[in-house]
Scaffold this motif. Sequence first.
Motif, PDB file in Angstrom:
ATOM      1  N   LYS A 400       0.829  -1.221   0.000  1.00 26.06           N
ATOM      2  CA  LYS A 400       0.000   0.000   0.000  1.00 26.06           C
ATOM      3  C   LYS A 400       0.857   1.263   0.000  1.00 26.06           C
ATOM      4  CE  LYS A 400      -3.427  -2.464   2.716  1.00 26.06           C
ATOM      5  NZ  LYS A 400      -3.840  -2.630   4.111  1.00 26.06           N
ATOM      6  N   THR A 401       2.153   1.131   0.322  1.00 24.80           N
ATOM      7  CA  THR A 401       3.036   2.297   0.257  1.00 24.80           C
ATOM      8  C   THR A 401       3.535   2.539  -1.172  1.00 24.80           C
ATOM      9  OG1 THR A 401       4.960   0.925   0.789  1.00 24.80           O
ATOM     10  CG2 THR A 401       3.890   2.046   2.625  1.00 24.80           C
ATOM     11  N   LEU A 402       3.263   1.566  -2.083  1.00 25.12           N
ATOM     12  CA  LEU A 402       3.645   1.747  -3.489  1.00 25.12           C
ATOM     13  C   LEU A 402       2.460   2.248  -4.308  1.00 25.12           C
ATOM     14  CD1 LEU A 402       5.619  -1.540  -4.316  1.00 25.12           C
ATOM     15  CD2 LEU A 402       6.540   0.697  -3.733  1.00 25.12           C
ATOM     16  N   GLU A 476       8.233   7.617  11.356  1.00 26.58           N
ATOM     17  CA  GLU A 476       8.646   8.368  10.171  1.00 26.58           C
ATOM     18  C   GLU A 476       7.441   8.908   9.401  1.00 26.58           C
ATOM     19  OE1 GLU A 476      11.719   9.043   9.179  1.00 26.58           O
ATOM     20  OE2 GLU A 476      12.714   7.878  10.736  1.00 26.58           O
ATOM     21  N   CYS A 477       6.308   8.217   9.518  1.00 24.75           N
ATOM     22  CA  CYS A 477       5.147   8.554   8.679  1.00 24.75           C
ATOM     23  C   CYS A 477       4.479   9.827   9.174  1.00 24.75           C
ATOM     24  CB  CYS A 477       4.162   7.399   8.668  1.00 24.75           C
ATOM     25  SG  CYS A 477       2.721   7.799   7.657  1.00 24.75           S
ATOM     26  N   GLY A 478       4.377  10.802   8.275  1.00 30.80           N
ATOM     27  CA  GLY A 478       3.835  12.099   8.657  1.00 30.80           C
ATOM     28  C   GLY A 478       2.327  12.194   8.582  1.00 30.80           C
ATOM     29  N   VAL A 479       1.665  11.157   8.064  1.00 32.15           N
ATOM     30  CA  VAL A 479       0.200  11.259   7.926  1.00 32.15           C
ATOM     31  C   VAL A 479      -0.518  10.212   8.766  1.00 32.15           C
ATOM     32  CG1 VAL A 479       0.306  12.270   5.622  1.00 32.15           C
ATOM     33  CG2 VAL A 479       0.199   9.793   5.860  1.00 32.15           C
ATOM     34  N   GLY A 480       0.226   9.472   9.554  1.00 25.73           N
ATOM     35  CA  GLY A 480      -0.395   8.483  10.443  1.00 25.73           C
ATOM     36  C   GLY A 480      -0.969   7.288   9.701  1.00 25.73           C
ATOM     37  N   ALA A 481      -0.358   6.954   8.550  1.00 26.82           N
ATOM     38  CA  ALA A 481      -0.894   5.822   7.775  1.00 26.82           C
ATOM     39  C   ALA A 481      -0.464   4.478   8.374  1.00 26.82           C
ATOM     40  CB  ALA A 481      -0.412   5.923   6.334  1.00 26.82           C
ATOM     41  N   ILE A 482       0.584   4.494   9.192  1.00 24.99           N
ATOM     42  CA  ILE A 482       1.079   3.226   9.760  1.00 24.99           C
ATOM     43  C   ILE A 482       0.607   3.121  11.203  1.00 24.99           C
ATOM     44  CG2 ILE A 482       3.118   1.804  10.197  1.00 24.99           C
ATOM     45  CD1 ILE A 482       4.659   3.461   8.182  1.00 24.99           C
ATOM     46  N   THR A 483      -0.032   2.026  11.510  1.00 26.19           N
ATOM     47  CA  THR A 483      -0.417   1.782  12.910  1.00 26.19           C
ATOM     48  C   THR A 483       0.063   0.392  13.306  1.00 26.19           C
ATOM     49  OG1 THR A 483      -2.561   1.070  12.132  1.00 26.19           O
ATOM     50  CG2 THR A 483      -2.442   3.307  13.026  1.00 26.19           C
ATOM     51  N   LYS A 495      -4.909   6.699   3.686  1.00 26.74           N
ATOM     52  CA  LYS A 495      -4.152   7.816   4.257  1.00 26.74           C
ATOM     53  C   LYS A 495      -2.761   7.946   3.621  1.00 26.74           C
ATOM     54  CE  LYS A 495      -5.916   8.094   8.987  1.00 26.74           C
ATOM     55  NZ  LYS A 495      -5.592   7.719  10.363  1.00 26.74           N
ATOM     56  N   CYS A 496      -2.186   6.814   3.258  1.00 22.46           N
ATOM     57  CA  CYS A 496      -0.805   6.814   2.769  1.00 22.46           C
ATOM     58  C   CYS A 496      -0.677   7.662   1.501  1.00 22.46           C
ATOM     59  CB  CYS A 496      -0.355   5.371   2.483  1.00 22.46           C
ATOM     60  SG  CYS A 496       1.254   5.293   1.696  1.00 22.46           S
ATOM     61  N   VAL A 497       0.277   8.587   1.504  1.00 23.47           N
ATOM     62  CA  VAL A 497       0.463   9.461   0.339  1.00 23.47           C
ATOM     63  C   VAL A 497       1.649   9.002  -0.522  1.00 23.47           C
ATOM     64  CG1 VAL A 497      -0.625  11.484   1.390  1.00 23.47           C
ATOM     65  CG2 VAL A 497       1.822  11.094   1.749  1.00 23.47           C
ATOM     66  N   LYS A 498       2.115   7.791  -0.269  1.00 23.44           N
ATOM     67  CA  LYS A 498       3.214   7.152  -1.039  1.00 23.44           C
ATOM     68  C   LYS A 498       4.469   8.019  -1.083  1.00 23.44           C
ATOM     69  CE  LYS A 498      -0.596   5.024  -2.224  1.00 23.44           C
ATOM     70  NZ  LYS A 498      -1.238   4.201  -1.239  1.00 23.44           N
ATOM     71  N   CYS A 499       4.751   8.707   0.012  1.00 28.39           N
ATOM     72  CA  CYS A 499       5.936   9.572   0.045  1.00 28.39           C
ATOM     73  C   CYS A 499       7.202   8.752   0.292  1.00 28.39           C
ATOM     74  CB  CYS A 499       5.789  10.608   1.156  1.00 28.39           C
ATOM     75  SG  CYS A 499       5.782   9.860   2.806  1.00 28.39           S
ATOM     76  N   ARG A 500       7.007   7.560   0.825  1.00 29.56           N
ATOM     77  CA  ARG A 500       8.077   6.600   1.140  1.00 29.56           C
ATOM     78  C   ARG A 500       9.140   7.164   2.092  1.00 29.56           C
ATOM     79  NH1 ARG A 500       6.671   5.268  -4.070  1.00 29.56           N
ATOM     80  NH2 ARG A 500       8.289   6.568  -4.966  1.00 29.56           N
ATOM     81  N   LYS A 501       8.706   8.028   2.983  1.00 29.89           N
ATOM     82  CA  LYS A 501       9.627   8.472   4.042  1.00 29.89           C
ATOM     83  C   LYS A 501       9.969   7.278   4.942  1.00 29.89           C
ATOM     84  CE  LYS A 501      10.017  12.514   6.158  1.00 29.89           C
ATOM     85  NZ  LYS A 501      11.220  12.907   5.469  1.00 29.89           N
ATOM     86  N   CYS A 502       9.030   6.335   5.012  1.00 29.58           N
ATOM     87  CA  CYS A 502       9.276   5.150   5.838  1.00 29.58           C
ATOM     88  C   CYS A 502      10.305   4.214   5.199  1.00 29.58           C
ATOM     89  CB  CYS A 502       7.961   4.414   6.111  1.00 29.58           C
ATOM     90  SG  CYS A 502       7.058   4.011   4.622  1.00 29.58           S
ATOM     91  N   TYR A 503      10.818   4.584   4.018  1.00 29.29           N
ATOM     92  CA  TYR A 503      11.860   3.770   3.386  1.00 29.29           C
ATOM     93  C   TYR A 503      13.248   4.343   3.688  1.00 29.29           C
ATOM     94  CZ  TYR A 503       8.509   1.425   0.240  1.00 29.29           C
ATOM     95  OH  TYR A 503       7.493   0.675  -0.277  1.00 29.29           O
TER      96      TYR A 503
HETATM   97  S1  SF4 Z   1       4.785   5.951   2.145  1.00 27.70           S
HETATM   98 FE1  SF4 Z   1       4.726   7.874   3.318  1.00 27.70          FE
HETATM   99  S2  SF4 Z   1       2.568   8.139   3.838  1.00 27.70           S
HETATM  100 FE2  SF4 Z   1       2.817   6.007   3.211  1.00 27.70          FE
HETATM  101  S3  SF4 Z   1       3.164   4.846   5.066  1.00 27.70           S
HETATM  102 FE3  SF4 Z   1       5.204   5.390   4.278  1.00 27.70          FE
HETATM  103  S4  SF4 Z   1       5.696   7.325   5.260  1.00 27.70           S
HETATM  104 FE4  SF4 Z   1       3.504   7.026   5.541  1.00 27.70          FE
END
Ligand code: SF4
Length: 787
Positions: A400-402, A476-483, A495-503
Amino acid sequence: MYSYKWDTNTGGYLLTTQTGKFVANEIRPVFAEELSLTGLGKQFMYDKNELRPLLWAQRNIYLLNGEKVAQLNGTKYGQPLSPEYFFEGKLKLVPVDITAMVSNNSEIMDIVVADAKKRVKELYDKDIGRCDTTYIAFSGGKDSIALLDVCNRVLPLSVPVIFSDTDMELPDTYKVWEEIQKRYLEREFYKATSESSALENWRRFAPPSRTIRWCCSVHKSTPALMYLKSKLHKTSIKVMAFVGVRGEESLSRSFYVDSTDGAKNASQLNCMPILDWGAHELWLYIFANNLLLNCAYRKGLTRVGCLMCPESSEKYEWFVDKAYPRLLKPYKDIIIETSSKNFTTTKEKTNFVGSLNWQARKSGAVLKETLTNPLEDINGLIVTFQSPHFSKDLFYEWVKTLGTVVKERGSECQQLKLPNTLDNGIPFSFNAPYTGGGTVTFEFRDATEKEMLLPIIRSFLHKVSACVACRSCETECGVGAITFKNSKIKIDGTKCVKCRKCYEIDYACWRFKSMYKSENEQNKMSGINRYNNFGLRENWVSALTDLGSAFFPWNENHPLGKKMVESASAWFQQACLVEDKTRKLAPLYELFKKYGSDYSLGWDFIWVALANNAVLVKWFVTATEFEKPYMIEQLSGLLGESNPSLGQSTKEGGLAALKDMLTKSPLGGKGAVTLLEMKGKTLKNITRKTKDVDPFTILYGMYLIARKAERGSFTIRELLTADSESVFISPLVVFGITPETFKRQCQGLASKFPDYISTTFTHGNDGLTVFSQKYNTEDIIAIALGE
Ligand code: SF4
Ligand code: SF4
């Protein structure tokens, strides 16, 4: 920081108005408990129940009125001590007159404290407007106890104290935690802990090491940030943290400035108001204000940290083992159990733990259980990945992050629909046999899509292979998509905006990074002796500038021997002096031609190129620390530790080439990237030195790594981490540049050469971009040549 001199009237010291630097020479009080515990007390007469200090110590040297009276040798986990005394007979110890010492120093200490209080206020006022909240970090050590007391005098009572309990704290630290709350009754105290125990994570992630410090993220910063997020009901926060860091504690910390934004964690601004305090000032503050003292210090521990820490010294582990018997055992067992080494005797095991080689681990290569990259089969636009580590649940969560998975009605076909696209997406299939693991196939629609997505998918598959929901990604997730539910990660695809900050964690996952073993590590490392024991020498560069393209191939009139020319061929290619394979003269050659073979800027370019292209230099810069001398035998041990199957002659050949290069080129010596200590003609040890480099070197290095990484945008955080498996090694790592200096230099470059580099360092961002689609290292050399 003020200086001090010993004071025979009190048995303590007097601050003087001179300013001084005491890095690595901190003094500490020595109490009766330490003398008894170490057995040092045998030669002293003292009251075993005395609470005041009896001596002072500097590292392993014990001082009475500034005179050396004893020394502790051989403090190494599992080894007996050998104390040495510098007096005859028995010595009677009189306790330090703390009351008089405090009173005699009060005038200067008033200035020190007033400065610190002023700084707390300035730091708070300056940045609180752009932070969601602030807190005082508490660790139970002397620095954090003093910091809390200073902050308590200045900061509003609404600012809480947060103790990140790593679950590996010393028993005395837990006692301090209980006590300290009674001293500041009006302030809120909170203990943040990870959901899983430290021992459980040591088994799941394998023991942390100096470069794989998953423990700090999983057990320290993540629990504190998760607590603050939930307290504020916010998914993304910017936090101001007051931390008790002091520059005197270590050389690397002596480079800090007292406010750093996002250096260790993007969402945190660290304020260090006592950064300039020396230990002698800190102890005075503690005694003057009758602050709590963690009893670990009474037992001889020089610092208060975790029981078993990848940063701790042999001496620290000896004292922990002695002061808290049996508590190290479970960690020691895991170090042994997870190692790929075959231990036959208890002595071997004790030596392995005691020598602290486990702290030097750079990858999973030395572990029994490892994680590897999936097998990859590329057939035109169809790419299949296969791995025994894939988990179906994790695949469908992290995918879902892709993008969004779309299923065709009544069909097994699935598509990965990328954000902001109107089409159906990329067809893919995931198959998980009952035997475990899985296979996933993507059918890309064109070559551009494949090129763009493949690196991202490879990172994503690291999470699919290794995630155990340590929650680091959640912070790392700025939009709270990960719980986090039932010990598993849940991603909210809406919620996930696919920013991949969590990567952004190296390898996209702490656990994968910790346990990763490269498939072809052996083949890569075996290349370290391809230089025929020769290093890249300055007179070879000189010969290259004289001969030009006639340098290759070797002939009988060549000024260098045949084996040397073979070796030079490898070195010149890796240093970017000649082009790969064709050995055509490269633009860097022109720089030496114009300015001479000892041109310092040119050698800085060479060093950064070698750190990225030559596996031997890459290993050296990632396996060693700055400012620490390494004997050749030590380097050989380190090389063997990180590459256990490397043969003795390969190791020797590689190290001989390294030594040769450092002794026969401007890469070694005063003001160079390494300092060499010689004994006669023999090289005794090598120390990597930090270096203030020309901004051009940074620009050159950034274009070099952009080519390696196949992208031009980077964050400072990712540029700071590197190991022998990293795709690139940034100039920060190569030259030991501090993030603050690096930022300043990049900003200077961006204003002078806006077409070549841009930065976004404001508002907590730490990104920079070089325009690698348009320019390359050759263009940077052209600027350096003034063309
Ligand atoms: S891709 Fe961005 S918005 Fe999605 S879960 Fe990772 S950090 Fe959060
Ligand atoms: S993917 Fe993220 S949350 Fe999962 S184990 Fe790795 S670092 Fe932790």
